[in-house]
Design a protein around this motif. Structure first.
Motif, mmCIF file in Angstrom:
data_model
loop_
_atom_site.group_PDB
_atom_site.id
_atom_site.type_symbol
_atom_site.label_atom_id
_atom_site.label_comp_id
_atom_site.label_asym_id
_atom_site.label_seq_id
_atom_site.Cartn_x
_atom_site.Cartn_y
_atom_site.Cartn_z
ATOM 1 N N SER A 1 0.808 -1.229 0.000
ATOM 2 C CA SER A 1 0.000 0.000 0.000
ATOM 3 C C SER A 1 0.834 1.268 0.000
ATOM 4 O O SER A 1 0.272 2.364 0.047
ATOM 5 C CB SER A 1 -0.992 0.046 1.177
ATOM 6 N N LYS B 1 -9.050 0.535 2.469
ATOM 7 C CA LYS B 1 -9.512 -0.599 1.678
ATOM 8 C C LYS B 1 -8.779 -1.883 2.028
ATOM 9 O O LYS B 1 -9.385 -2.938 2.146
ATOM 10 C CB LYS B 1 -9.355 -0.291 0.184
ATOM 11 N N ASN C 1 -0.818 3.744 4.521
ATOM 12 C CA ASN C 1 -0.683 4.536 3.308
ATOM 13 C C ASN C 1 0.667 5.257 3.361
ATOM 14 O O ASN C 1 1.486 4.997 4.257
ATOM 15 C CB ASN C 1 -1.860 5.504 3.155
ATOM 16 N N TYR D 1 -3.761 4.932 7.423
ATOM 17 C CA TYR D 1 -4.034 3.620 6.827
ATOM 18 C C TYR D 1 -4.779 3.772 5.501
ATOM 19 O O TYR D 1 -5.545 4.722 5.303
ATOM 20 C CB TYR D 1 -4.881 2.762 7.767
ATOM 21 N N ASN D 2 -4.542 2.814 4.627
ATOM 22 C CA ASN D 2 -5.380 2.639 3.457
ATOM 23 C C ASN D 2 -6.613 1.863 3.922
ATOM 24 O O ASN D 2 -6.505 0.697 4.307
ATOM 25 C CB ASN D 2 -4.627 1.856 2.374
#
Length: 549
Positions: free
Chosen positions: A305, A523, A528, A520-521
């Motif tokens: 990510s 998904k 991130n 954070y991502n």
């Protein structure tokens, strides 16, 4: 006639109330399953009495019958326990679950009593009563319309038909293909093999250049293909991230001013996967005074990510002046960290060994034996499937695919299961039956026998620390500083290790970073770019506070 019309109104009221009651129960279930955010849940719960009030007004019975007002009040106050149940779940007041569930049941039973107490002629089997008129098409289409509306709403919230448990890393495929860019070596270490390394470096596979008409995703994983794409960007585009600036500066220097580590970084630019199969500079000892660090971990350490990949925390640490040996590989756990430590700590003798422990999936209850040339997972076009869901290893990728298909999707082994699997509403009903052990003989998945057979091997407390202690002992033997750094799960960003993960650490004192959802991502629940950058600064300050031996 008047009673018949009134009965129809009562029927509409009860039907609408029942649908709204079902809607808020489903909302509560979705909240518990973490398929619905807190704000959406509260909106669903609070809008229910508003819809009911409008319904009562439209059918013109809000103030004409006492039972109408009673039903309205009942439905309105039935919102309260659901509302509080949601907050109990959010605030983790687990002791209060059952009292409020009993209150929900009481409200439901009261609604059933209201239904039974409908006007007497409503239940008479006489065609002159309301039943004849209730069979008109407009009344028959109403429940189907409401069911269709509920189905659409569930599907819009991401509740797909036939899904038992959502997994972003697994999905059904018509033809299973095992990717060819990962394998295991003589030490049992899962790594990117020579084919994957060649693809990541040059964009080639099977000796052919990559073209738009070809489909490398049928043969190789997303990670190695995307590394090639990002490293092409790193070589050609203007620098945007710290590590890219470092490489741009090194490329401008005369060869005589480059030391051994500088040349290793330039080699890393051309070959992002080293000869050992890791996204790192070559694993060798460099003639340098810079601090050396061996990173052990899973996809977080590998750099998942961080798009582009060279924005990962390992590359940020390189830009900060560390000699970083990145031994992180996606899908691995503490057993693989210990196996890698046995190989690379004596070889590299790093100043620091940092185990990046992700509490989301690094907590093991089953011991894992690392064997030569035996991968810990099967990388396929259906997703990364762990070879050992518990203790017993699934011997082939095909068997693993069927196992996880049974685990995450309703098995189509009975008429009842097939009936439920075709709609989101039916799937929710099936999952409720499974959770509360209703229709147990039907909802028991084919994997149940596997889990029961392996239950005897389950430890009463996590076994992850045993592997970490092996790494710590190797560090003491080779004079390296050992650090266990906790990466929080997105579901619990402020964990209390003693309370949330009891018995996980008894001999080791880990460190933990404070993060937020913005790191954070959302998904895929990995860092991130901001999260990678923050975590690198955290590790940098940590190593500065611990002098190397």
């Amino acid at each position: 006639m008047k009673d018949a019309v009134q009965s129809r109104k009562v029927f509409l009221l009860v039907l609408c109330s029942s649908m709204l009651f079902a809607l808020k129960i489903v909302s509560l279930f979705l909240l518990f399953e973490e398929k619905m955010g807190t704000s959406v849940y509260l909106s669903m719960v609070l809008i229910t009495p508003v819809i009911l009030c409008l319904t009562l007004t439209l059918i013109g019975i809000a103030n004409r019958r006492s039972w109408a007002l009673n039903t309205f009040l009942l439905a309105f106050f039935a919102i309260l326990p659901t509302f509080l149940l949601g907050f109990i779940h959010i605030w983790k007041f687990h002791w209060a679950y059952y009292p409020f569930l009993l209150l929900e049941v009481f409200c439901f039973l009261t609604a059933m009593i209201q239904l039974i107490r409908l006007p007497k002629d409503f239940w008479k089997p006489n065609t002159s009563t309301a039943w004849k008129k209730l069979l008109r098409p407009d009344f028959l289409t109403l429940p189907f319309f409401l069911l269709a509306l509920l189905e659409f709403g569930l599907f819009s919230l991401g509740i797909s038909p036939s899904v038992i448990q959502g997994n972003p890393y697994f999905h059904p495929v018509d033809s299973l293909v095992v990717w060819q860019d990962y394998s295991a070596d003589e030490y049992g270490l899962t790594h990117v093999n020579a084919q994957g390394a060649e693809l990541a470096a040059n964009g080639t596979w099977l000796g052919k250049e990559r073209t738009k008409e070809s489909d490398p995703y049928r043969t190789y994983s997303f990670s190695t293909i995307s590394i090639f794409e990002d490293w092409t960007l790193l070589r050609e585009a203007p620098p945007t991230l710290p590590f890219a600036h470092l490489l741009a500066d090194l490329k401008q220097r005369p060869d005589t001013l480059l030391d051994e580590l500088d040349r290793a970084h330039l080699e890393f630019l051309n070959r992002p996967i080293n000869s050992h199969g890791y996204r790192s500079i070559p694993f060798k000892n460099y003639a340098t005074d810079r601090p050396t660090v061996l990173l052990l971990g899973d996809s977080f350490t590998f750099g998942w990510s961080a798009r582009p990949w060279f924005g990962s925390f390992a590359d940020h640490l390189r830009a900060l002046g560390y000699v970083v040996y990145n031994a992180g590989i996606s899908g691995t756990g503490p057993d693989q960290y210990a196996a890698a430590a046995k190989v690379f700590i004596p070889m590299l003798k790093p100043d620091y060994v940092i185990v990046n422990f992700f509490v989301g999936n690094d907590i093991l209850y089953f011991p894992v034996e690392t064997k030569p040339y035996e991968m810990v997972y099967y990388p396929t076009n259906a997703g990364v499937m762990m070879a050992r869901p518990t203790y017993e290893r699934i011997p082939t990728a095909e068997e693993a695919f069927q196992f996880y298909l049974n685990q995450y999707y309703i098995p189509l082994n009975s008429f009842f299961n097939k009936f439920c699997a075709y709609t989101s509403v039916g799937s929710i009903f099936w999952r409720l039956g499974k959770r509360f052990s209703i229709f147990q003989s039907i909802t028991n998945a084919p994997n149940q026998e596997y889990f029961e057979r392996n239950l005897m091997h389950r430890s009463t407390r996590p076994v992850s620390e045993a592997y970490l202690l092996e790494i710590e002992a190797l560090c003491q033997q080779e004079g390296s500083q050992f650090v266990c750094s906790i990466i929080p799960d997105l579901k619990n960003l402020r964990p209390d290790l003693d309370k949330d993960y009891p018995d996980l650490f008894q001999s080791i004192t880990p460190v933990i970073i404070q993060l937020s959802e913005k790191d954070y991502n959302l998904k895929d629940t990995h860092f991130n770019l901001q999260g990678h950058e923050r975590y690198s600064r955290f590790l940098d300050s940590l190593m500065r506070s611990i002098p190397a031996n």
